[in-house]
Design an enzyme around this catalytic site. Structure first.
Site, PDB file in Angstrom:
ATOM      1  N   ASP A  50       0.347  -1.598  -0.099  1.00 54.27           N
ATOM      2  CA  ASP A  50      -0.494   0.303   0.239  1.00 54.27           C
ATOM      3  C   ASP A  50       0.824   1.152  -0.386  1.00 54.27           C
ATOM      4  O   ASP A  50       2.243   1.232   0.844  1.00 54.27           O
ATOM      5  CB  ASP A  50      -0.804  -0.130   0.473  1.00 54.27           C
ATOM      6  CG  ASP A  50      -2.276   0.723   0.586  1.00 54.27           C
ATOM      7  OD1 ASP A  50      -3.563   0.029   1.056  1.00 54.27           O
ATOM      8  OD2 ASP A  50      -2.121   2.473   0.616  1.00 54.27           O
ATOM      9  N   THR A 106     -12.834  -3.435  -8.176  1.00 52.90           N
ATOM     10  CA  THR A 106     -14.309  -3.570  -9.165  1.00 52.90           C
ATOM     11  C   THR A 106     -14.630  -2.409 -10.477  1.00 52.90           C
ATOM     12  O   THR A 106     -13.639  -0.993  -9.915  1.00 52.90           O
ATOM     13  CB  THR A 106     -15.626  -3.103  -8.325  1.00 52.90           C
ATOM     14  OG1 THR A 106     -15.723  -3.712  -7.848  1.00 52.90           O
ATOM     15  CG2 THR A 106     -17.019  -2.982  -9.545  1.00 52.90           C
ATOM     16  N   LEU A 119     -17.274 -10.352  -2.703  1.00 54.82           N
ATOM     17  CA  LEU A 119     -17.741 -10.776  -0.646  1.00 54.82           C
ATOM     18  C   LEU A 119     -17.774  -9.424   0.130  1.00 54.82           C
ATOM     19  O   LEU A 119     -18.032  -8.297  -0.933  1.00 54.82           O
ATOM     20  CB  LEU A 119     -15.892 -10.977   0.522  1.00 54.82           C
ATOM     21  CG  LEU A 119     -14.776  -9.570  -0.069  1.00 54.82           C
ATOM     22  CD1 LEU A 119     -15.226  -8.456   0.998  1.00 54.82           C
ATOM     23  CD2 LEU A 119     -13.493 -10.410   0.272  1.00 54.82           C
ATOM     24  N   ARG A 120     -18.574 -10.220   0.939  1.00 56.11           N
ATOM     25  CA  ARG A 120     -19.498  -8.573   1.449  1.00 56.11           C
ATOM     26  C   ARG A 120     -18.972  -8.428   3.039  1.00 56.11           C
ATOM     27  O   ARG A 120     -18.397  -9.151   3.787  1.00 56.11           O
ATOM     28  CB  ARG A 120     -20.894  -9.374   2.122  1.00 56.11           C
ATOM     29  CG  ARG A 120     -21.750  -9.147   1.281  1.00 56.11           C
ATOM     30  CD  ARG A 120     -23.141 -10.045   1.136  1.00 56.11           C
ATOM     31  NE  ARG A 120     -21.988 -11.839   1.392  1.00 56.11           N
ATOM     32  CZ  ARG A 120     -22.704 -12.387   2.703  1.00 56.11           C
ATOM     33  NH1 ARG A 120     -23.979 -12.281   3.117  1.00 56.11           N
ATOM     34  NH2 ARG A 120     -22.274 -13.880   3.399  1.00 56.11           N
ATOM     35  N   GLU A 121     -18.791  -7.409   3.729  1.00 58.35           N
ATOM     36  CA  GLU A 121     -18.788  -6.756   4.271  1.00 58.35           C
ATOM     37  C   GLU A 121     -18.820  -7.503   5.875  1.00 58.35           C
ATOM     38  O   GLU A 121     -19.977  -7.817   5.515  1.00 58.35           O
ATOM     39  CB  GLU A 121     -18.451  -5.375   4.631  1.00 58.35           C
ATOM     40  CG  GLU A 121     -17.366  -4.762   3.600  1.00 58.35           C
ATOM     41  CD  GLU A 121     -17.552  -3.056   3.692  1.00 58.35           C
ATOM     42  OE1 GLU A 121     -17.918  -2.390   5.268  1.00 58.35           O
ATOM     43  OE2 GLU A 121     -16.880  -2.208   2.846  1.00 58.35           O
ATOM     44  N   LYS A 162     -18.997  -8.847 -12.294  1.00 58.55           N
ATOM     45  CA  LYS A 162     -19.111  -8.266 -10.998  1.00 58.55           C
ATOM     46  C   LYS A 162     -20.153  -6.814 -11.133  1.00 58.55           C
ATOM     47  O   LYS A 162     -21.195  -6.770 -10.079  1.00 58.55           O
ATOM     48  CB  LYS A 162     -17.558  -7.032 -10.253  1.00 58.55           C
ATOM     49  CG  LYS A 162     -17.476  -6.391 -10.134  1.00 58.55           C
ATOM     50  CD  LYS A 162     -17.392  -7.054  -8.231  1.00 58.55           C
ATOM     51  CE  LYS A 162     -18.051  -6.550  -7.458  1.00 58.55           C
ATOM     52  NZ  LYS A 162     -18.039  -6.962  -6.028  1.00 58.55           N
ATOM     53  N   CYS A 213     -20.095  -0.268  -1.271  1.00 58.49           N
ATOM     54  CA  CYS A 213     -19.740  -0.555  -2.802  1.00 58.49           C
ATOM     55  C   CYS A 213     -21.275  -0.809  -4.317  1.00 58.49           C
ATOM     56  O   CYS A 213     -21.221   0.124  -4.977  1.00 58.49           O
ATOM     57  CB  CYS A 213     -19.916  -2.261  -3.195  1.00 58.49           C
ATOM     58  SG  CYS A 213     -18.223  -3.138  -2.553  1.00 58.49           S
TER      59      CYS A 213
HETATM   60  C1  UDX Z   1     -21.981  -5.915  -1.371  1.00 61.79           C
HETATM   61  C2  UDX Z   1     -22.093  -7.168  -2.207  1.00 61.79           C
HETATM   62  O1  UDX Z   1     -22.927  -7.938  -1.697  1.00 61.79           O
HETATM   63  C3  UDX Z   1     -21.178  -7.989  -2.587  1.00 61.79           C
HETATM   64  O2  UDX Z   1     -21.175  -9.066  -3.004  1.00 61.79           O
HETATM   65  C4  UDX Z   1     -20.288  -6.381  -2.501  1.00 61.79           C
HETATM   66  O3  UDX Z   1     -18.445  -7.683  -3.030  1.00 61.79           O
HETATM   67  C5  UDX Z   1     -19.511  -5.845  -2.283  1.00 61.79           C
HETATM   68  O4  UDX Z   1     -21.469  -5.066  -2.107  1.00 61.79           O
HETATM   69  P1  UDX Z   1     -21.715  -5.137   1.096  1.00 61.79           P
HETATM   70  O5  UDX Z   1     -21.561  -3.666   0.630  1.00 61.79           O
HETATM   71  O6  UDX Z   1     -20.497  -5.782   2.023  1.00 61.79           O
HETATM   72  O7  UDX Z   1     -21.315  -6.729   0.027  1.00 61.79           O
HETATM   73  O8  UDX Z   1     -23.067  -5.094   1.578  1.00 61.79           O
HETATM   74  P2  UDX Z   1     -24.172  -5.796   1.823  1.00 61.79           P
HETATM   75  O9  UDX Z   1     -24.393  -7.185   2.728  1.00 61.79           O
HETATM   76  O10 UDX Z   1     -24.366  -6.619   0.137  1.00 61.79           O
HETATM   77  O11 UDX Z   1     -25.561  -5.068   2.064  1.00 61.79           O
HETATM   78  C6  UDX Z   1     -25.848  -3.695   1.229  1.00 61.79           C
HETATM   79  C7  UDX Z   1     -26.236  -3.062   1.896  1.00 61.79           C
HETATM   80  O12 UDX Z   1     -28.252  -3.781   1.221  1.00 61.79           O
HETATM   81  C8  UDX Z   1     -26.815  -1.947   3.218  1.00 61.79           C
HETATM   82  O13 UDX Z   1     -26.982  -1.497   3.540  1.00 61.79           O
HETATM   83  C9  UDX Z   1     -27.203  -3.242   3.796  1.00 61.79           C
HETATM   84  O14 UDX Z   1     -28.079  -3.503   5.021  1.00 61.79           O
HETATM   85  C10 UDX Z   1     -29.065  -3.322   2.500  1.00 61.79           C
HETATM   86  N1  UDX Z   1     -29.433  -4.461   2.085  1.00 61.79           N
HETATM   87  C11 UDX Z   1     -29.040  -6.256   1.915  1.00 61.79           C
HETATM   88  C12 UDX Z   1     -30.827  -4.558   2.593  1.00 61.79           C
HETATM   89  O15 UDX Z   1     -31.408  -3.209   3.215  1.00 61.79           O
HETATM   90  N2  UDX Z   1     -31.710  -5.892   2.121  1.00 61.79           N
HETATM   91  C13 UDX Z   1     -31.246  -6.782   2.096  1.00 61.79           C
HETATM   92  O16 UDX Z   1     -31.606  -7.277   1.770  1.00 61.79           O
HETATM   93  C14 UDX Z   1     -29.630  -7.085   1.922  1.00 61.79           C
END
Ligand code: UDX
Length: 464
Positions: A30, A120, A152-154, A223, A279
């Site tokens: 980094d 991405t 991946l998701r956080e 993606k 994301c």
């Molecule tokens: C997302 C994608 O899921 C992942 O595949 C990609 O690599 C990165 O972006 P992330 O941002 O970690 O992952 O969170 P995610 O679990 O997808 O949730 C995103 C947002 O959607 C959150 O604010 C969550 O609260 C909201 N959400 C999710 C809803 O409001 N309803 C749902 O049913 C699911």
């Protein structure tokens, strides 16, 4: 294998730690000396299950941290680019970090290397990286550029990485594909999952991990299209929730009925205050820009974004309806992170709602199990922070639930109610069964379900 991962952000750091877990020798690079110093000192910069253990097991051994990109490139056969691609004012992804890393990699090449885009990026970035490398001393045949998007998701990043729904490799070179397949071999041949010390599998894990081989352009589109589709699912159910509110239906029943259709599926159908995070909002605007550039007006995505914004306004209207006027009221806020299980507040709808409430003269006491330090840096000093959910509820005129943390779904309601000035809960995440809550004397408002009043007279301790 010897691997370099450029960028110690969310994706880069998790990927680097997981490649070490798969048995590779990894150098994580980094350009922030501060970040690298902290990682070398054994700190874990993000709140992520299993990551501290991986950093402890491999840090300083098969996982090293440095700011020296050229040396790392020389020592590796596969180089992942996982730097940030923030949005420009136009909505397009800013690829300047990707470009400068590609340039530096090209100038450091010794022997054949595979350069993998993991950030991405818009479709055709693969070609652009190749071009920039060629213009910067990257000799033909000395490298290949391929695409390997990360899903991946956080909050569940390590599990998602090691137990992926799919691994996508987008490449026009057999040699490069073969090398990358070797990187993921422990997951695709299933040998990792047989290890006694493997990180435990989640429910419904796909073992071994499915491998999808595509062209580079298709991988880049997979993606963006996946994230846009998931965001669309969320906005769809939020729109259905709004209709439920006007016709007196229950969105939880509707989504259960819909989700049982195996063609639809139950996931990403949870209504709420809208999606946030680093994301979805960024990728949606980048995908719209990609579509525009290619001559396609993807208006569906515009609507997805509009519904998402509207969802926050609907929530504020609900709170206004519950409290009549907002100015001078005291509101307890449960949750600041963009979703449960993370300390990330980037594009968090909770932060947006808190800011709107402050503008309307509301006094805020907030609690979040992990995101308070970060929130303190962006919110004005008038916001008070509580040590737990009960402290956040003390003397409030209403309690709002903005993040789906598990601990907010399991509050001791008997203990909670006498703490509050008015027993009003406005739940932006539908964490409670409305009828159960009203038994404890709460007024309860949620998303896409009828408003509920207490089953017995509320013990309001003070009249406004
Ligand atoms: C997302 C994608 O899921 C992942 O595949 C990609 O690599 C990165 O972006 P992330 O941002 O970690 O992952 O969170 P995610 O679990 O997808 O949730 C995103 C947002 O959607 C959150 O604010 C969550 O609260 C909201 N959400 C999710 C809803 O409001 N309803 C749902 O049913 C699911």
């Amino acid at each position: 294998m010897r691997i370099t991962v450029v960028g110690c952000g969310y994706v880069g750091l998790v990927a680097a730690a997981c490649y070490a877990e798969l048995g590779h020798e990894v150098i994580c690079v980094d350009n922030s000396a501060e970040k690298i110093g902290a990682l070398q000192a054994g700190e874990t910069p993000i709140h992520e299950e299993f990551l501290p253990e991986l950093l402890k097991d491999y840090g300083g051994k098969t996982l090293r941290f440095t700011t020296a990109l050229s040396e790392a490139v020389r020592a590796s056969s596969v180089i992942f680019i996982a730097v940030g691609t923030p949005p420009c004012a136009s909505g397009e992804a800013d690829l300047s970090s990707v470009e400068s890393v590609a340039r530096e990699i090209a100038q450091s090449l010794t022997g054949y290397k595979v350069v993998v885009e993991k950030s991405t990026v818009p479709v055709s970035t693969n070609d652009a990286i190749r071009r920039v490398m060629s213009l910067n001393k990257g000799a033909r045949g000395a490298f290949d550029v391929i695409s390997n998007p990360e899903f991946l998701r956080e909050g569940t990043a390590v599990i998602d990485f090691l137990y992926p729904d799919r691994i996508v490799i987008g490449s026009d070179s057999e040699r490069a594909t073969a090398l990358l397949q070797q990187v993921y071999c422990p997951l695709t041949d299933g040998s990792y999952y047989k290890r006694k010390d493997a990180i435990p599998a989640p429910d419904h894990a796909r073992i071994p991990a499915p491998l999808v081989l595509t062209s580079a352009a298709s991988a880049e589109l997979i993606k963006h299209a996946s994230n846009a589709f998931l965001a669309m699912k969320i906005s769809f159910i939020n729109a259905v929730a709004s209709i439920c509110e006007t016709v007196g239906a229950d969105v939880e029943e509707v989504r259960t009925g819909m989700g049982l259709d195996s063609r639809i599926g139950p996931r990403f159908l949870h209504p709420g205050i809208g999606y946030g995070g680093s994301c979805f909002p960024k990728d949606l605007s980048a995908f719209r820009a990609v579509a525009r550039e290619s001559g396609y007006d993807f208006r569906l995505l515009e609507e997805v974004t509009r519904i998402n914004e509207e969802q926050k306004q609907r929530f504020l209207r609900k709170l206004r309806k519950a409290l009549w006027t907002l100015k001078g009221k005291h509101v307890g806020v449960l949750g600041l992170a963009f979703k449960g299980g993370t300390d990330d507040i980037r594009e968090s709808p909770a932060i947006g709602i808190v800011e709107s409430l402050l503008q309307e003269g509301v006094e805020i006491t907030a609690y979040d199990p992990a995101a308070m330090d970060r929130a303190e840096q962006v919110l004005p000093p008038t916001v008070k922070f509580a040590c737990d959910a009960y402290a956040a509820a003390e003397e409030v005129d209403a309690l709002v639930i903005l993040t789906d943390w598990e601990e907010f779904a399991n509050l001791d309601l008997r203990r909670l109610r006498p703490l509050m000035h008015y027993p009003i809960i406005v739940d932006g995440r539908n964490l409670y069964d409305p009828s159960a809550l009203t038994k404890y004397g709460f007024f309860y408002m949620s998303v896409g379900r009828p408003d509920m009043i207490p089953q017995r007279a509320p013990n309001v301790r003070r009249v406004a």
